[in-house]
Design a protein around this motif. Structure first.
Motif, mmCIF file in Angstrom:
data_model
loop_
_atom_site.group_PDB
_atom_site.id
_atom_site.type_symbol
_atom_site.label_atom_id
_atom_site.label_comp_id
_atom_site.label_asym_id
_atom_site.label_seq_id
_atom_site.Cartn_x
_atom_site.Cartn_y
_atom_site.Cartn_z
ATOM 1 N N ARG A 30 0.827 -1.220 0.000
ATOM 2 C CA ARG A 30 0.000 0.000 0.000
ATOM 3 C C ARG A 30 0.857 1.264 0.000
ATOM 4 N N THR A 31 2.026 1.196 0.647
ATOM 5 C CA THR A 31 2.939 2.341 0.616
ATOM 6 C C THR A 31 3.480 2.557 -0.783
ATOM 7 N N ASN A 32 3.849 1.462 -1.441
ATOM 8 C CA ASN A 32 4.369 1.584 -2.801
ATOM 9 C C ASN A 32 3.301 2.102 -3.754
ATOM 10 N N ALA A 33 2.051 1.645 -3.579
ATOM 11 C CA ALA A 33 0.953 2.118 -4.432
ATOM 12 C C ALA A 33 0.746 3.618 -4.252
ATOM 13 N N ARG A 70 5.760 9.238 -11.205
ATOM 14 C CA ARG A 70 5.944 8.287 -12.307
ATOM 15 C C ARG A 70 7.241 7.502 -12.163
ATOM 16 N N GLY A 71 8.129 7.981 -11.303
ATOM 17 C CA GLY A 71 9.411 7.305 -11.122
ATOM 18 C C GLY A 71 9.341 6.086 -10.230
ATOM 19 N N VAL A 72 8.165 5.794 -9.663
ATOM 20 C CA VAL A 72 8.001 4.636 -8.774
ATOM 21 C C VAL A 72 7.252 3.538 -9.515
ATOM 22 N N ALA A 73 7.883 2.366 -9.636
ATOM 23 C CA ALA A 73 7.262 1.239 -10.344
ATOM 24 C C ALA A 73 6.194 0.592 -9.476
ATOM 25 N N GLN A 74 5.079 0.210 -10.098
ATOM 26 C CA GLN A 74 3.998 -0.434 -9.351
ATOM 27 C C GLN A 74 4.408 -1.811 -8.836
ATOM 28 N N ASP A 121 17.518 2.319 -1.946
ATOM 29 C CA ASP A 121 17.935 3.586 -2.532
ATOM 30 C C ASP A 121 18.969 4.180 -1.589
ATOM 31 N N ILE A 122 20.160 4.493 -2.120
ATOM 32 C CA ILE A 122 21.278 4.850 -1.249
ATOM 33 C C ILE A 122 21.956 6.135 -1.690
ATOM 34 N N TYR A 134 19.215 8.620 -9.960
ATOM 35 C CA TYR A 134 18.192 9.636 -9.698
ATOM 36 C C TYR A 134 18.876 10.919 -9.242
ATOM 37 N N ARG A 135 19.317 11.708 -10.221
ATOM 38 C CA ARG A 135 20.090 12.919 -9.899
ATOM 39 C C ARG A 135 19.262 13.907 -9.085
ATOM 40 N N ARG A 136 18.029 14.188 -9.507
ATOM 41 C CA ARG A 136 17.217 15.191 -8.823
ATOM 42 C C ARG A 136 16.901 14.796 -7.391
ATOM 43 N N SER A 137 16.649 13.519 -7.183
ATOM 44 C CA SER A 137 16.327 13.047 -5.830
ATOM 45 C C SER A 137 17.574 12.768 -5.005
ATOM 46 N N GLY A 138 18.725 12.688 -5.667
ATOM 47 C CA GLY A 138 19.987 12.540 -4.958
ATOM 48 C C GLY A 138 20.266 11.166 -4.401
ATOM 49 N N PHE A 139 19.891 10.119 -5.155
ATOM 50 C CA PHE A 139 20.211 8.773 -4.691
ATOM 51 C C PHE A 139 20.415 7.836 -5.870
ATOM 52 N N VAL A 140 21.001 6.670 -5.575
ATOM 53 C CA VAL A 140 21.167 5.586 -6.542
ATOM 54 C C VAL A 140 20.350 4.399 -6.049
ATOM 55 N N HIS A 141 19.566 3.818 -6.941
ATOM 56 C CA HIS A 141 18.783 2.625 -6.631
ATOM 57 C C HIS A 141 19.607 1.393 -6.973
#
Length: 222
Positions: free
Chosen positions: A148-151, A158-162, A173-174, A199-206
């Motif tokens: 439910r959190t992921n949903a 749009r950057g979060v996969a279902q 994500d680190i 993810y440059r704008r968010s400042g992390f690497v998945h």
């Protein structure tokens, strides 16, 4: 401390079992045992040769070359909680450490704990060796997410996969304080395992332990 209270309440064996890692194997007969110093010298020599030739070294390759216990230092950026200890020793994952990591990397919104794939810890440890982090702290931006959190996150961005690997406890994500984000991405890609997103704008690497793939940036020498 809330983290320690939650650990005691959940219990050390709730999500893990003592299963040998893929590197575990029977001991050699006494007359064929190689000295630890000789093994490490040979392993580090192989690692240096691989790096020099541009060969891909998987996390298992890197950690086998270094040898010894495997330690991580992590901080959950959402809760402020920390873990700094050995999670693998003598061919086995340390149960107590795995459970503490499961709790540290829980869905803090739903307060749900889920088993985290131990191969993620090996990936972080190998990246730390490759980047010469020593005991430097790795910051965790996102780890396990309840469905439910992921949903909810997917509906917001749009950057979060279902069907995110975060739901399965197979993704993190680190970020690393003082380290270039592109360098972290390049190091993760060089491991040759799982997915790596920039993810440059968010400042992390998945990073995840799913199929090998990359997105968000190309590996460069930057």
């Amino acid at each position: 401390m809330a983290f320690e209270r939650l650990f005691r309440r959940v219990g050390a064996n709730a999500f893990t079992s003592q299963v040998p890692s893929v590197e575990a194997c029977p001991a050699n007969p006494p007359d064929t045992v190689t000295s630890r110093r000789g093994f490490l010298s040979a392993g580090l020599g192989l690692a240096a040769a691989a790096i020099a030739t541009g060969a891909v070294m998987t996390p298992g390759d890197v950690l086998a070359a270094v040898g010894g216990p495997r330690r991580l230092s992590l901080r959950n950026m959402n809760t402020g909680e920390k873990f700094s200890s050995v999670y693998w020793r003598d061919g086995y994952y340390v149960q107590d450490s795995l459970q503490k990591l499961n709790i540290l990397l829980r869905d803090h919104r739903a307060n749900e704990v889920h088993r985290i794939d131990p191969q993620l810890f090996d990936l972080l440890s190998a990246m730390g060796q490759r980047m010469s982090l020593g005991g430097s702290e790795i910051q965790i931006v996102s780890a396990y997410r309840a469905p439910r959190t992921n949903a909810m996150r997917a509906a917001e961005s749009r950057g979060v996969a279902q069907n995110s690997f975060h739901i399965q406890g197979m993704a993190l994500d680190i970020r690393l304080p003082g380290r270039d984000l592109k360098g972290i991405f390049n190091t993760a890609v060089s491991m040759g395992e799982g997915g790596v997103g920039f993810y440059r704008r968010s400042g992390f690497v998945h990073v995840d332990t799913g199929p090998v793939r990359t997105w968000g940036a190309k590996k460069t020498r930057a």
